[in-house]
Write an enzyme that holds these catalytic residues in place. Structure first.
Site, PDB file in Angstrom:
ATOM      1  CG  ASP A  89      -0.606   4.349  -7.113  1.00  0.00           C
ATOM      2  OD1 ASP A  89      -1.621   4.235  -6.400  1.00  0.00           O
ATOM      3  OD2 ASP A  89       0.208   3.429  -7.293  1.00  0.00           O
TER       4      ASP A  89
ATOM      5  CG  HIS B  57      -3.173   1.360  -6.778  1.00  0.00           C
ATOM      6  ND1 HIS B  57      -2.573   1.855  -5.646  1.00  0.00           N
ATOM      7  CD2 HIS B  57      -3.148   0.011  -6.644  1.00  0.00           C
ATOM      8  CE1 HIS B  57      -2.183   0.854  -4.862  1.00  0.00           C
ATOM      9  NE2 HIS B  57      -2.534  -0.279  -5.441  1.00  0.00           N
TER      10      HIS B  57
ATOM     11  CD  GLU C  28      -1.477  -2.993  -2.920  1.00  0.00           C
ATOM     12  OE1 GLU C  28      -0.909  -3.368  -1.896  1.00  0.00           O
ATOM     13  OE2 GLU C  28      -1.333  -1.852  -3.397  1.00  0.00           O
TER      14      GLU C  28
END
Ligand code: ACM
Length: 684
Positions: free
Chosen positions: A202, A254, A319
């Site tokens: 991440d 990410h 995201e």
């Protein structure tokens, strides 16, 4: 005739659920089995007890499980069992047999039968994994009386409702060493979870040793990563427990850590990529128009895929707001040339290319539900994390994925980092009342609890996962109609303590934190407070991700507090009962004794108040004691003046505000009690 059949069905179902309810009081099983019949047999656990694994097959898993079974049993009971290792093909008091050795794939048969009689226990399973599940059930049948420990008689025929019953652990936001993961795998196996989803990368770190791209772990992990040998060892450890391991390499968003190591693959030229220290959603994104990105990912996936035998490979995909894509002229041009109308289509282009790479490696691509775009082939597996709260239709992305032809796994509703109650998570059924065809139903593989670790360290992770995840495990394993909350809470109490047997530090580490806070002085007042307070919920701790950095202290008061605060639960229940009855006669001992305890707690805290990390708790403790004293006065038949009532109300307003990242879990009950007093007791 039809009416008669319906009547018979109704009566027999009624009895079934009645007797099941009855049994749940006697048997602390979790997850509750598909079929169980209780009996009066008592199998005494004594030194002569033996276990034999029978049949011509040789499963390392079952050998391992039988040894662990014996150790846990003798440690729990204190019985010096003479034969400390399993026998093979011999007459024994516990006999285990199975028909095949599992390859640990998604559709493995995990069913088993378990019969506990007075002098014999028989376990039969289709696969060795089924035998493992049975041994865990047997350990939950241990009971005791004045003579000693025994297995309670039962006849169980069990199999899971869903094939995918997982726990995801994020090791990027905070690194969690192998021993932390192993103890959690042991706990997973104890409640029959069978998938460990390892969120390995991440913005805050890349946690895999890469021999192909060594800068990944050298520059993007702060030295906190797993060697390839450690990964292989963990996968073997999990396999021995009948747990599949799914790796996740989260791309194209990410990606701050990946781009810290290989900035040339980023979408924004000249951007100073660095390991992210805060929590949140960030802009660094791989460039999907750069062929080098695909070369890199193919090489990396080939290397990582070799470490994980499972067919499923998670590419994240969540995201990505595409900010850096929008700011890049070359990417905009690429979209035009390839007729990609927006960033979703560009990401789908990227995902489809990754799917081809993974297919070559004999893997299925799995991703968070953002990957479910109109052009994404239904061979991808959708991991549903968004739901109605994110504006999706009822049932969230799980149901729409299954209807569209995708296999799907649900995590929406099982985000345990949101710090919501066990009751909340237990009440989420993956399918609910939605009508699905048989094929659609088959595509709903199951679910995963997700342990995101922005605010979670090795010291606190166990108390964030357990015991709530045991109840989620029951949701995934047990029949849908096993859904009574009080009943589950009753059984969970026992499971909660048994988790310690596996090294889970969810209880003991809270005391470790409190000792640190008090500087190793008497902790009893702090303990009383932690048993009443809960960490702030739904991400309201951490002010949008900017208060805590990944290296901030997580040894604070909030870190010693847990969801479902132990003293708040019975107090709240007692107050809601009082509210329903609305009668002065019904102020119960739970209410009275709790107030008594809290009324003196500030005095108990005072001797340690000067410890720097205790001092900030003073207002909380003082105000709680003040309120408790005033309420006790009323219940002791001393009238309060209007001024004292005013003081009660102003104090409760102060306590109603989040404080030190916790909320007082009895606040609403205290407000109710004040209202109750105002209407039922005269003012002086
Ligand atoms: C996610 O929670 N971003 C999958």
């Amino acid at each position: 005739m039809k009416k008669l059949i319906l009547y018979i069905l109704f009566v027999s179902f009624g009895q079934l659920s009645f007797s099941q309810n009855d049994l749940t009081k006697e048997y602390n099983l979790m997850p509750w089995p598909e079929h169980i019949e209780g009996n009066d047999a008592i199998f005494r656990i004594d030194t002569s007890m033996t276990i034999s694994i029978n049949g011509h097959l040789d499963s390392k898993r079952v050998d391992n499980a039988a040894v662990n079974f014996l150790r846990r049993l003798s440690n729990r009971t204190g019985v010096f069992i003479d034969r400390g290792f399993p026998l093979k093909n011999q007459e024994a008091s516990i006999e285990v047999s199975y028909d095949s050795i599992s390859n640990l794939t998604v559709n493995d048969d995990e069913s088993y039968t378990l019969k506990v009689q007075n002098d014999k226990i028989i376990i039969k399973a289709v696969t060795d994994v089924g035998a493992l599940r049975a041994l865990q059930t047997l350990l939950q049948l241990v009971s005791y009386d004045e003579i000693g420990y025994y297995f309670k008689g039962a006849d169980i025929d069990d199999s899971p409702r869903f094939v995918w019953r997982g726990l995801m652990i994020d090791v990027a936001r905070h690194f969690h060493p192998i021993e932390v993961l192993k103890r959690n795998l042991d706990a997973m196996a104890s409640v029959k979870l069978n998938v460990f989803h390892w969120h390995l990368t991440d913005d805050q770190g890349f946690r895999v040793e890469s021999k192909v791209y060594p800068k990944l772990h050298e520059l993007a992990s702060d030295g906190l990563y797993y060697t390839q040998d450690q990964i292989k060892d963990l996968v073997t450890y999990a396999s021995n427990l009948g747990i599949r391991v799914i790796p996740e390499i989260d791309v194209p968003g990410h990606a701050s850590a990946i781009l810290t190591a290989y900035p040339e693959l980023g979408s924004k030229e000249g951007y100073e990529y660095s390991i992210e220290r805060h929590a949140g959603i960030f802009d660094p994104t791989l460039d999907p128009t750069n062929e080098e990105t695909y070369v890199f990912l193919e090489n990396l996936f080939t290397e990582v895929a070799a470490l994980f035998p499972d067919r499923y490979f998670h590419i994240g995909g969540d995201e990505n707001a595409g900010k850096h894509w929008n700011e890049n002229e070359k990417i905009t041009q690429f979209k035009k040339e390839h007729n990609l109308k927006n960033n979703h289509e560009l990401q789908t282009y990227f995902n489809i290319r990754l799917e081809k790479t993974l297919n070559k490696l004999d893997k299925y691509l799995m991703g968070w539900d953002e990957i479910m775009t109109p052009n994404m082939p239904t061979t991808a597996v959708i991991h549903s994390w968004r739901g109605e709260n994110e504006g999706l239709p009822k049932g969230g992305s799980l149901i729409s994925a299954a209807k569209k032809g995708y296999q799907a796994v649900l995590s929406n509703g099982y985000y345990i980092d949101r710090m919501l109650s066990v009751e909340h998570h237990y009440s989420v059924d993956p399918i609910g009342n939605v009508k699905l065809t048989e094929d659609e139903l088959k595509r709903v593989l199951g679910g995963e609890a997700t342990m995101w670790s922005e605010l979670v360290t090795p010291l606190t992770i166990d108390s964030r996962i357990w015991p709530r995840t045991a109840a989620i495990a029951e949701r995934f394993w047990s029949p849908k109609n096993v859904n009574d909350i009080d009943n589950m809470l009753h059984r969970l109490k026992d499971v909660n303590h048994k988790l310690e047997e596996l090294g889970i530090a969810h209880i003991k580490n809270r005391a470790v934190i409190l000792r640190n806070i008090s500087n190793h002085q008497n902790n009893s007042a702090l303990e009383t407070l932690t048993n009443l307070c809960e960490p702030l919920k739904v991400y309201s701790r951490n002010k949008g991700g900017i208060e805590y950095k990944s290296f901030s202290p997580f040894t604070l008061f909030a870190d010693a507090c847990v969801v479902d605060a132990i003293d708040a639960v019975p107090f709240n229940k007692a107050v809601s009962l009082l509210k329903a009855k609305n009668n002065k006669e019904d102020v119960s001992a739970v209410i009275y004794n709790s107030l008594k305890k809290w009324s003196t707690n500030y005095d108990i805290l005072l001797p340690i108040i000067d410890a720097p990390n205790v001092k900030p708790l003073e207002p909380l403790s003082k105000n709680l004691s003040k309120i408790s004293k005033l309420l006790l006065k009323i219940f002791d038949d001393e009238k309060l003046s209007q001024a004292e009532y005013n003081e009660l109300n102003t104090t409760i307003d102060i306590l109603n505000k989040p404080y030190l990242d916790v909320e007082l879990a009895v606040i609403e009950s205290l407000q109710e009690l004040i209202k109750f007093c105002e209407t039922n007791y005269p003012i002086k």
